[in-house]
Scaffold this motif. Structure first.
Motif, short mmCIF file in Angstrom:
data_model
loop_
_atom_site.label_atom_id
_atom_site.label_comp_id
_atom_site.label_asym_id
_atom_site.label_seq_id
_atom_site.Cartn_x
_atom_site.Cartn_y
_atom_site.Cartn_z
N VAL A 151 0.85 -1.20 0.00
CA VAL A 151 0.00 0.00 0.00
C VAL A 151 0.89 1.25 0.00
CG1 VAL A 151 -1.63 1.36 1.38
CG2 VAL A 151 -2.01 -1.08 1.07
N THR A 152 1.92 1.24 0.83
CA THR A 152 2.84 2.38 0.87
C THR A 152 3.44 2.64 -0.50
OG1 THR A 152 3.40 1.90 3.16
CG2 THR A 152 4.96 3.26 1.96
N ALA A 153 3.88 1.57 -1.17
CA ALA A 153 4.51 1.72 -2.49
C ALA A 153 3.53 2.32 -3.49
CB ALA A 153 5.02 0.37 -2.99
N LEU A 154 2.32 1.76 -3.54
CA LEU A 154 1.34 2.26 -4.50
C LEU A 154 0.93 3.69 -4.17
CD1 LEU A 154 -0.32 1.70 -7.00
CD2 LEU A 154 -2.10 0.72 -5.55
N ILE A 185 0.29 -3.56 -11.61
CA ILE A 185 -0.50 -2.38 -11.25
C ILE A 185 0.12 -1.22 -12.02
CG2 ILE A 185 -1.44 -0.95 -9.41
CD1 ILE A 185 -0.62 -3.05 -7.39
N ASN A 186 -0.69 -0.55 -12.81
CA ASN A 186 -0.21 0.59 -13.58
C ASN A 186 -0.80 1.89 -13.04
OD1 ASN A 186 1.34 -0.47 -16.03
ND2 ASN A 186 -0.49 -1.76 -16.00
N ASP A 235 9.98 -9.81 -5.01
CA ASP A 235 10.40 -10.48 -6.25
C ASP A 235 9.74 -9.89 -7.49
OD1 ASP A 235 12.03 -12.25 -4.82
OD2 ASP A 235 10.28 -13.50 -4.35
N GLY A 236 9.46 -8.61 -7.43
CA GLY A 236 8.85 -7.96 -8.59
C GLY A 236 9.76 -6.90 -9.18
N GLN A 237 9.21 -6.15 -10.12
CA GLN A 237 9.97 -5.05 -10.73
C GLN A 237 9.07 -3.83 -10.83
OE1 GLN A 237 9.83 -7.62 -13.71
NE2 GLN A 237 11.19 -8.91 -12.49
N PHE A 250 3.82 4.40 -14.36
CA PHE A 250 4.68 3.56 -13.52
C PHE A 250 4.01 2.20 -13.40
CE2 PHE A 250 8.11 6.14 -11.77
CZ PHE A 250 7.70 7.42 -12.16
N THR A 251 4.78 1.14 -13.57
CA THR A 251 4.24 -0.21 -13.52
C THR A 251 4.92 -1.04 -12.44
OG1 THR A 251 3.78 -0.16 -15.88
CG2 THR A 251 3.85 -2.33 -14.86
N ILE A 252 4.09 -1.54 -11.53
CA ILE A 252 4.59 -2.48 -10.52
C ILE A 252 4.21 -3.87 -11.00
CG2 ILE A 252 4.19 -3.38 -8.20
CD1 ILE A 252 3.81 -0.57 -7.19
N ARG A 253 5.20 -4.75 -11.10
CA ARG A 253 4.96 -6.10 -11.58
C ARG A 253 5.28 -7.07 -10.45
NH1 ARG A 253 5.33 -9.09 -16.59
NH2 ARG A 253 6.83 -10.78 -16.33
#
Ligand code: ADP
Length: 271
Positions: A151-154, A185-186, A235-237, A250-253
């Motif tokens: 949640v913090t990251a997003l 998440i974009n 383990d994402g990017q 910005f894309t969180i994978r």
């Protein structure tokens, strides 16, 4: 200091010419220098609000018989305290996620909930600028992780999208199944964008394209560094696409929890 050299020899064409590249492992030295600079940066970033606070306190003291001035200075003191608090909070979050140790407790996390939680506070800032916060995409995606950190990251991405966008634009937060094994998440904005030369560096601690603008929006310069470390720990990017003057995505994978084991994920119906 002369130790960090890698020599690469590359043949050039068919005439026996070789190109010798003395690569001074710039990247490695840069990381090392960044580590050293970090403490200096933190001290500098702390010094600014602390300095302002002590100056304001002095001013308040000498303006004690002018209630209007006292009120004004007290307001500015509050503003500086908020800035100091966010900086300390971000530093604490960063120290939690930038080490090599794995995260202690991972649970199944619903991305729908992460999006709802992250948007919660964003609505206030967006509303103040007439920015529409929209969500979309695929529901029901789950990952394994630390919900609070995700949640913090997003939230950091959403805060940035709002901060670096002009009034009356749109920010879209969308989830999707990227492939069998990954969810995305974009966060897409119609903001000022990031110059190509800065794209690679925006995830570095305290790196800002425009320091004045970042401070004005209340940024600590640590938001994207936190995003990168949180996502890496899962383990994402995280990646960014941007075009100056038209916007950024910005894309969180993240790895999906229980991805279908290569088979057909939809239940078969008997006919
Ligand atoms: P800050 O607190 O300065 O926003 P961040 O680490 O969150 O720090 O971001 C680093 C820099 O990247 C920002 O100062 C800004 O220049 C740039 N940036 C981040 N997100 C966006 C965006 N959505 N649009 C344009 N620029 C952005």
């Amino acid at each position: 200091e002369g130790r960090w050299f890698a020599v690469r020899v590359a043949p050039l064409g068919t005439h026996g010419l070789v190109l010798v590249l003395a690569e001074d492992l710039t990247e490695m030295r840069r990381v090392e220098a960044m580590r050293r600079d970090f403490v200096a940066n933190v001290s500098h970033e702390l010094k600014t609000p602390v300095g302002a606070l002590s100056l304001l306190a002095e001013t308040v003291e000498s303006a004690a018989d002018d209630p209007e001035a006292v009120r004004r200075f007290a307001g500015r003191m509050q503003h500086e305290s908020v800035r100091l608090t966010s900086l300390v909070q971000d530093l604490m979050t960063l120290s939690r996620v930038q080490g090599d140790e794995p995260l202690p407790e991972l649970h199944p996390v619903s991305l729908d909930e992460v999006v709802v939680e992250a948007l919660d506070r964003g609505h206030v800032k967006a509303g103040a600028k007439g920015i529409e916060l929209a969500t979309g995409g695929e529901d029901g995606l789950k990952v394994r992780g630390d919900e609070e950190l995700l949640v913090t990251a997003l939230r950091n991405l959403i805060d940035n999208a709002v901060a670096y966008s002009p009034e009356n634009t749109r920010v879209v937060v969308a989830t999707r199944r990227a492939d069998e094994a990954y969810a995305e998440i974009n966060v897409t904005d119609q903001g000022i964008g990031i110059p190509p030369g800065d794209l690679e560096r925006v995830f570095e601690r305290f790196y800002r394209v425009d320091p004045a603008r970042s401070r004005q929006t209340g940024g600590t310069g640590l938001g994207l560094a936190i995003v990168k470390h949180v996502v890496t720990k899962h383990d994402g990017q995280v990646t960014v696409w941007s075009k100056e003057g038209s916007g950024s995505t910005f894309t969180i994978r993240l790895p999906l929890l229980n991805p279908p084991a290569g088979g057909d994920p939809t239940p078969r119906t008997r006919t």
